[in-house]
Scaffold this active site. Structure first.
Site, PDB file in Angstrom:
ATOM      1  CG  HIS A  18      -1.934  -1.042   1.266  1.00  0.00           C
ATOM      2  ND1 HIS A  18      -2.136  -1.844   2.365  1.00  0.00           N
ATOM      3  CD2 HIS A  18      -2.835  -1.446   0.339  1.00  0.00           C
ATOM      4  CE1 HIS A  18      -3.112  -2.693   2.110  1.00  0.00           C
ATOM      5  NE2 HIS A  18      -3.550  -2.476   0.885  1.00  0.00           N
ATOM      6  CE  LYS A  42     -11.694  -6.582   0.940  1.00  0.00           C
ATOM      7  NZ  LYS A  42     -10.532  -5.723   0.662  1.00  0.00           N
ATOM      8  NE  ARG A  92      -2.623  -7.173  -4.806  1.00  0.00           N
ATOM      9  CZ  ARG A  92      -3.266  -7.930  -3.950  1.00  0.00           C
ATOM     10  NH1 ARG A  92      -2.635  -8.472  -2.951  1.00  0.00           N
ATOM     11  NH2 ARG A  92      -4.556  -8.154  -4.080  1.00  0.00           N
ATOM     12  CB  SER A 130      -4.492  -6.725   3.715  1.00  0.00           C
ATOM     13  OG  SER A 130      -3.928  -5.473   3.454  1.00  0.00           O
TER      14      SER A 130
END
Length: 163
Positions: A18, A42, A92, A130
């Site tokens: 990040h 999440k 990514r 993460s």
């Protein structure tokens, strides 16, 4: 006129990946607002207050960076409200791009003046997510290469609380 962008995410936790994307964004924009969003889809390890604190700590030495929390509402509306003309997203891999591309089209419908800017992190962070960092840390693995020392300490505290 200052160029302003927002960099939204759940940042649970804020990783070096990040930070890499944020640094790249600062090469383009004079001001970047890191927007910590709640995501009910999440399961967060850290509370939104903890995520805000860690993100502020990690980014405190970066001129032009502010950290805000978006508790509810649409990101496009928030961007309009703060006068941001760009939404920064880290990509990514292809899977990230597919989702982010759809979101960028939707945000453009909601706020036509906004542009989504896709930034690729350094190759050493392409596998850093993460969710993976949380899992490794909670199982006792060493994630010190992937997070700021203050985040590492917070992760150690969470692990101790869960044991």
């Amino acid at each position: 006129m200052k160029q302003k962008a927002i960099y939204p995410g759940t940042f649970d936790p804020f990783t070096n990946g990040h930070l890499d994307v944020l640094e790249r964004a600062l090469n383009i924009f004079e001001e970047v607002i890191v927007v910590i969003a709640e995501n009910c889809q999440k399961h967060a390890l850290f509370t939104i207050e903890e995520r805000e604190a860690m993100t502020r700590e990690v980014t405190c030495d970066y001129p032009g960076v502010t950290v805000e929390v978006l508790h509810r509402g649409l990101l496009a509306d928030y961007a309009r409200q703060v006068g941001a003309r760009a939404i920064v997203r880290g990509v990514r891999q292809v899977k990230d791009f597919e989702y982010e591309f759809q979101m960028s089209l939707l945000n453009r419908q909601l706020y036509p003046e906004v542009t989504t800017v896709f930034l690729m992190p350094n190759v050493k962070y392409t596998y850093v997510a993460s969710s993976i960092i949380k899992e490794v840390a909670m199982l006792g693995g060493d994630v010190s290469k992937f997070v700021h020392p203050c985040v590492l300490e917070m992760m150690h505290q969470k692990r101790e609380e869960q044991n």
